[in-house]
Scaffold this motif. Sequence first.
Motif, PDB file in Angstrom:
ATOM      1  N   ASN A 128       0.824  -1.248  -0.089  1.00 38.63           N
ATOM      2  CA  ASN A 128       0.150   0.036  -0.065  1.00 38.63           C
ATOM      3  C   ASN A 128       0.706   1.222  -0.015  1.00 38.63           C
ATOM      4  N   ASP A 129       2.070   0.914  -0.239  1.00 32.90           N
ATOM      5  CA  ASP A 129       3.153   2.388  -0.361  1.00 32.90           C
ATOM      6  C   ASP A 129       2.795   2.743  -1.734  1.00 32.90           C
ATOM      7  N   ILE A 130       1.939   3.122  -2.362  1.00 31.52           N
ATOM      8  CA  ILE A 130       1.592   3.556  -3.699  1.00 31.52           C
ATOM      9  C   ILE A 130       2.429   4.502  -4.351  1.00 31.52           C
ATOM     10  N   GLU A 131       2.612   5.785  -3.432  1.00 28.50           N
ATOM     11  CA  GLU A 131       3.654   6.842  -3.972  1.00 28.50           C
ATOM     12  C   GLU A 131       5.076   6.384  -4.178  1.00 28.50           C
ATOM     13  N   GLN A 132       5.464   5.220  -3.305  1.00 23.22           N
ATOM     14  CA  GLN A 132       6.867   4.723  -3.592  1.00 23.22           C
ATOM     15  C   GLN A 132       7.073   3.903  -5.030  1.00 23.22           C
ATOM     16  N   SER A 133       5.956   3.063  -5.107  1.00 25.19           N
ATOM     17  CA  SER A 133       5.898   2.109  -6.299  1.00 25.19           C
ATOM     18  C   SER A 133       5.766   3.042  -7.590  1.00 25.19           C
ATOM     19  N   VAL A 134       4.707   4.082  -7.807  1.00 23.94           N
ATOM     20  CA  VAL A 134       4.647   4.869  -8.844  1.00 23.94           C
ATOM     21  C   VAL A 134       5.987   5.680  -8.942  1.00 23.94           C
ATOM     22  N   LYS A 135       6.698   6.238  -7.929  1.00 25.55           N
ATOM     23  CA  LYS A 135       7.972   6.897  -8.229  1.00 25.55           C
ATOM     24  C   LYS A 135       9.119   5.805  -8.811  1.00 25.55           C
ATOM     25  N   PHE A 136       8.977   4.742  -8.376  1.00 31.44           N
ATOM     26  CA  PHE A 136      10.039   3.359  -8.981  1.00 31.44           C
ATOM     27  C   PHE A 136       9.741   3.426 -10.184  1.00 31.44           C
ATOM     28  N   GLY A 137       8.558   3.595 -10.790  1.00 35.98           N
ATOM     29  CA  GLY A 137       8.382   3.315 -12.182  1.00 35.98           C
ATOM     30  C   GLY A 137       7.003   2.317 -12.353  1.00 35.98           C
ATOM     31  N   PHE A 138       6.606   1.639 -11.252  1.00 38.52           N
ATOM     32  CA  PHE A 138       5.756   0.757 -11.842  1.00 38.52           C
ATOM     33  C   PHE A 138       4.424   1.430 -12.254  1.00 38.52           C
ATOM     34  N   LYS A 139       3.660   0.565 -13.074  1.00 40.11           N
ATOM     35  CA  LYS A 139       2.701   1.066 -13.841  1.00 40.11           C
ATOM     36  C   LYS A 139       1.420  -0.290 -13.426  1.00 40.11           C
ATOM     37  N   LYS A 140       1.885  -1.154 -12.622  1.00 43.88           N
ATOM     38  CA  LYS A 140       0.911  -2.078 -12.099  1.00 43.88           C
ATOM     39  C   LYS A 140       1.145  -2.049 -10.545  1.00 43.88           C
ATOM     40  N   VAL A 141       0.022  -1.929  -9.813  1.00 40.51           N
ATOM     41  CA  VAL A 141       0.115  -2.222  -8.606  1.00 40.51           C
ATOM     42  C   VAL A 141      -0.974  -3.025  -7.839  1.00 40.51           C
ATOM     43  N   LYS A 142      -0.692  -3.685  -6.733  1.00 37.07           N
ATOM     44  CA  LYS A 142      -1.549  -4.484  -6.055  1.00 37.07           C
ATOM     45  C   LYS A 142      -1.749  -3.926  -4.751  1.00 37.07           C
ATOM     46  N   LEU A 143      -2.896  -3.582  -4.081  1.00 35.00           N
ATOM     47  CA  LEU A 143      -3.366  -3.276  -2.932  1.00 35.00           C
ATOM     48  C   LEU A 143      -3.854  -4.322  -1.906  1.00 35.00           C
ATOM     49  N   ALA A 144      -3.232  -3.954  -0.663  1.00 35.69           N
ATOM     50  CA  ALA A 144      -4.074  -4.943   0.160  1.00 35.69           C
ATOM     51  C   ALA A 144      -5.167  -4.232   0.804  1.00 35.69           C
ATOM     52  N   LEU A 145      -6.261  -4.981   0.635  1.00 32.41           N
ATOM     53  CA  LEU A 145      -7.639  -4.650   1.246  1.00 32.41           C
ATOM     54  C   LEU A 145      -7.425  -4.334   2.698  1.00 32.41           C
ATOM     55  N   VAL A 146      -7.795  -3.070   3.095  1.00 30.13           N
ATOM     56  CA  VAL A 146      -7.720  -2.593   4.700  1.00 30.13           C
ATOM     57  C   VAL A 146      -8.740  -2.928   5.548  1.00 30.13           C
ATOM     58  N   HIS A 147     -10.226  -3.101   4.960  1.00 28.98           N
ATOM     59  CA  HIS A 147     -11.033  -3.269   5.761  1.00 28.98           C
ATOM     60  C   HIS A 147     -11.872  -4.558   5.113  1.00 28.98           C
ATOM     61  N   GLY A 148     -12.424  -5.231   6.093  1.00 31.71           N
ATOM     62  CA  GLY A 148     -13.171  -6.332   5.637  1.00 31.71           C
ATOM     63  C   GLY A 148     -14.712  -6.105   6.035  1.00 31.71           C
ATOM     64  N   PRO A 149     -15.564  -7.256   5.893  1.00 27.86           N
ATOM     65  CA  PRO A 149     -16.949  -7.176   6.553  1.00 27.86           C
ATOM     66  C   PRO A 149     -17.264  -6.514   7.676  1.00 27.86           C
ATOM     67  N   ALA A 150     -16.395  -6.877   8.706  1.00 30.42           N
ATOM     68  CA  ALA A 150     -16.604  -6.658  10.020  1.00 30.42           C
ATOM     69  C   ALA A 150     -16.538  -5.127  10.191  1.00 30.42           C
ATOM     70  N   GLN A 151     -15.970  -4.328   9.478  1.00 29.75           N
ATOM     71  CA  GLN A 151     -16.029  -2.927   9.701  1.00 29.75           C
ATOM     72  C   GLN A 151     -17.243  -2.229   8.893  1.00 29.75           C
ATOM     73  N   GLY A 152     -18.182  -2.909   8.274  1.00 26.96           N
ATOM     74  CA  GLY A 152     -19.505  -2.527   7.678  1.00 26.96           C
ATOM     75  C   GLY A 152     -19.433  -1.427   6.647  1.00 26.96           C
ATOM     76  N   ARG A 153     -20.097  -0.794   6.473  1.00 25.41           N
ATOM     77  CA  ARG A 153     -20.380   0.397   5.273  1.00 25.41           C
ATOM     78  C   ARG A 153     -19.386   1.448   5.402  1.00 25.41           C
ATOM     79  N   GLU A 154     -18.852   1.407   6.512  1.00 22.22           N
ATOM     80  CA  GLU A 154     -17.831   2.760   6.822  1.00 22.22           C
ATOM     81  C   GLU A 154     -16.688   2.252   6.176  1.00 22.22           C
ATOM     82  N   GLY A 155     -16.091   0.968   6.740  1.00 26.54           N
ATOM     83  CA  GLY A 155     -14.983   0.167   6.179  1.00 26.54           C
ATOM     84  C   GLY A 155     -14.989   0.137   4.506  1.00 26.54           C
TER      85      GLY A 155
END
Length: 415
Positions: A194-221
Amino acid sequence: MTPTRRTFLRSALAGAAGGLSFAAADPDLKITGVRLVKTRPKNPLPSYAPAPDSYWVNREAARPISIYPQFTGRRGPGSKWMPDPAGPISSFTVEIATNKGVKGYGRGGDGGGPVVEGHLAKLITGENPLDIERLWDIQWRATLFYGRAGAAVHAISAIDLALWDLAGKVRGEPVYKLLGGRTWERLPAYATGNDIEQSVKFGFKKVKLALVHGPAQGREGLKKNVEQVKRTRELLGPDGDIMIDCWMALTETYTLQLADAIAPYRVHWLEEVLQPDDYEGFGRLREKIRSTLLATGEHEYTRWGFGRLLHYKAVDIWQPDIKWCGGMSEMRHIGSMALANGIPLIPHIGGSEEPIHYLAYMPALTWAETTLPPPGGPDRVYKMFEEQRLVSRGPEGVYLQPSERPGFGLDIDVA
């Protein structure tokens, strides 16, 4: 005795129908020792304190266990639910020694070390290490009554990788040449984390995020997840690729809600949205979701597990992990199934030292997953990373390629 090119090719081709064997290359070679070892890089990256807000400091993200409030999604130091990284069931490295001084090294997943020491070592000691497919099958049959997945296959994976590493050293060639040679000079890569700024600066045009919130965090998550994807699209631009790793943490209902909410941001795939054994659930989701692809396989095992994914038409993309799914030998079988059925194969951490050899050989262009050293280090850290991982750049961003050193080219010392 050194074989001629003709005798070696005849041996390899003869083994192609029932599995590769290089034993004819040295019929007197024998395994004399199998042990677990601690290793260290010969040329380690400089030590530093990562930026405190880096994803890799604690790896906080949605996890299956996050439905219980006493456990967070933390996988880094201080995790309440992950195995002790210094304990007996952590990931491990196996060393296979021979009567001629050649050694091979293989890495395996959590829990496999005790299986190697307590069972598999005696099965292969005294055998020719170049009978790779035969030794895989012996271990598989010997562990069926308690294995078939998980720690037992992690153990088989490590031994299999050590045998391929050893075979490459015997031949004096990188593993991709043993597989049949290079199809691709380099592979497009994507950065996970999830350090997207770093990945983009390095030159990546493809990035994969780790989803931070799951069902337990409801609509707000869910809203926070959408904001994360929106921000990533803004940083990456309109043409880059975004993927999302959900690490087995979602439900069918939540996955449908998530897919609908992030549709405006053109996400390429959702990964491991359900628990690995929910083949029917994956199949139902694949019938309903049209805005993105579904991927899984990181926690699937062997050709038989991926056969179930195929049977249920569960996902669009397969993601085996070479250190968990059965090693290079099993990756070959899984890859053949994928090729025959038109399914993209994008292995978990496919840009690491072992699977990149398979990807360079595989006659279907794919992507190689990698991770950057956490942000906050001196420039030398990232320069060394580029040098060690053979990084180059081009139209698709960052590219990786396999080592030309014999075996997998692991640049390690035994501690």
